[in-house]
Design an enzyme around this catalytic site. Structure first.
Site, mmCIF file in Angstrom:
data_model
loop_
_atom_site.group_PDB
_atom_site.id
_atom_site.type_symbol
_atom_site.label_atom_id
_atom_site.label_comp_id
_atom_site.label_asym_id
_atom_site.label_seq_id
_atom_site.Cartn_x
_atom_site.Cartn_y
_atom_site.Cartn_z
ATOM 1 N N ARG A 179 0.814 -1.219 0.000
ATOM 2 C CA ARG A 179 0.000 0.000 0.000
ATOM 3 C C ARG A 179 0.848 1.270 0.000
ATOM 4 N NH1 ARG A 179 -2.326 -3.515 -1.446
ATOM 5 N NH2 ARG A 179 -4.241 -4.486 -0.682
ATOM 6 N N SER A 228 -11.434 -0.030 3.063
ATOM 7 C CA SER A 228 -10.666 -0.552 4.183
ATOM 8 C C SER A 228 -10.039 0.605 4.960
ATOM 9 C CB SER A 228 -9.569 -1.498 3.696
ATOM 10 O OG SER A 228 -10.134 -2.652 3.118
ATOM 11 N N GLU A 298 -5.275 3.272 6.603
ATOM 12 C CA GLU A 298 -5.153 3.113 5.156
ATOM 13 C C GLU A 298 -5.875 4.244 4.451
ATOM 14 O OE1 GLU A 298 -6.267 -0.163 1.705
ATOM 15 O OE2 GLU A 298 -5.650 -0.840 3.678
#
Length: 307
Positions: A179, A228, A298
């Site tokens: 990520r 998320s 995130e």
């Protein structure tokens, strides 16, 4: 709150600008949470050349934020003091190329890229169906889902520096990790080239349909959510840690931890960005106290909080 209107000064310093400048633009419609204060300036460039011209004449000290579909974004209630750039239709073109390749603009929705690839008989990009954002966001976050990541298929990413200079990055130069990309934050991605493999369109569409069904049965896809919320710690799953901490269904006002998938936060309608962020921080605290694990956000949180 309202910011000083600087659009007149910007237009004067950029006489050949073709894109649209808007002062104190509402940002709630730009994010899936539907929260947030105004953007001091919202700029919608006409194309990549126009964006480069704008950046070349913009004060380097001016804060800049690029917004795609807003699916993984929380804009705080005080708004964004600076320029917010929205990449529109000119950055959404998707083209299938010889050699099982796809070129896509940074504003193209991931799901549409997956569909063009499927129609062209290009396999390997089906995972993009599971990412509710744009290609620009996938490049910036090494977006991934259902067994695939951007790093697995990227050939080259193209962008613009804050000086308006065109730059390109090979897969290796992107510095991908979980990520994350190592490309400087001030580079604005404009397009990308992907490499797939030969495949049967019906088989690929079947894979995409399976992803659609999996998402709808396990995630609150038809709600005001930011996807998320927390990154998975190494070797662990964020949702399991949140569940273990007793946070499933936890609520602050109209902000709630989803009962369907507890790594999702939901705005039931009247939640503020502050409510959502405070709820997320409460979840992080409870996980830390329960499991000794520090969860990292995130969701990208930007802007300023109201005093």
């Amino acid at each position: 709150m309202m910011f000083p209107d600087i659009t007149g000064a910007l237009k004067s310093s950029m006489p050949n600008l073709r894109g649209k400048l808007e002062a104190n633009a509402p940002t709630a419609p730009l994010s899936w949470f539907r929260t947030g204060g105004p953007a001091q300036v919202l700029f919608s460039p006409a194309d990549a050349e126009d964006l480069g011209y704008f950046l070349s004449r913009l004060d380097p000290a001016m804060p800049v934020l690029v917004v795609g579909l807003g699916s993984n974004l929380l804009i705080r209630d005080g708004g964004w003091a600076g320029v917010m750039i929205r990449l529109g239709k000119a950055f959404s073109e998707i083209t299938s190329l010889p050699g099982y390749r796809i070129r896509a603009g940074a504003g193209a929705p991931d799901v549409k890229v997956a569909r063009v690839a499927a129609d062209a008989g290009i396999s390997g990009l089906s995972f993009l169906r599971g990412i509710p954002g744009t290609i620009g966001g996938a490049l910036r976050m090494n977006g991934g889902a259902y067994g695939g990541e951007t790093k697995d298929v990227l050939v080259e990413a193209v962008g613009l520096t804050r000086r308006g200079e065109r730059v390109s990055f090979s897969n290796q130069q992107m510095g991908f990790s979980y990520r994350h990309t190592g490309v400087p934050d001030d580079v604005i991605f404009t397009e990308a080239l992907f490499q797939g493999k030969p495949g049967d369109p019906e088989t690929i569409l079947g894979e995409m349909n399976a992803i659609t069904e999996a998402r709808s049965s396990t995630q609150p896809v038809n709600t005001r959510t930011g996807g998320s919320t927390f990154k998975n710690p190494p070797g662990l799953k964020a949702w399991e840690l949140v569940d273990k901490a007793g946070c499933r269904g936890l609520r602050i006002g109209d902000a709630q931890v989803s009962e369907m998938h507890c790594n999702f936060l939901i705005n039931h309608g009247a939640a503020t960005a502050t409510d959502i962020e405070n709820l997320g921080e409460d979840v992080r605290r409870r996980v830390r106290e329960t499991s000794g694990v520090e969860l990292d956000w995130e969701i990208k949180r930007v802007g300023q909080a109201l005093a």
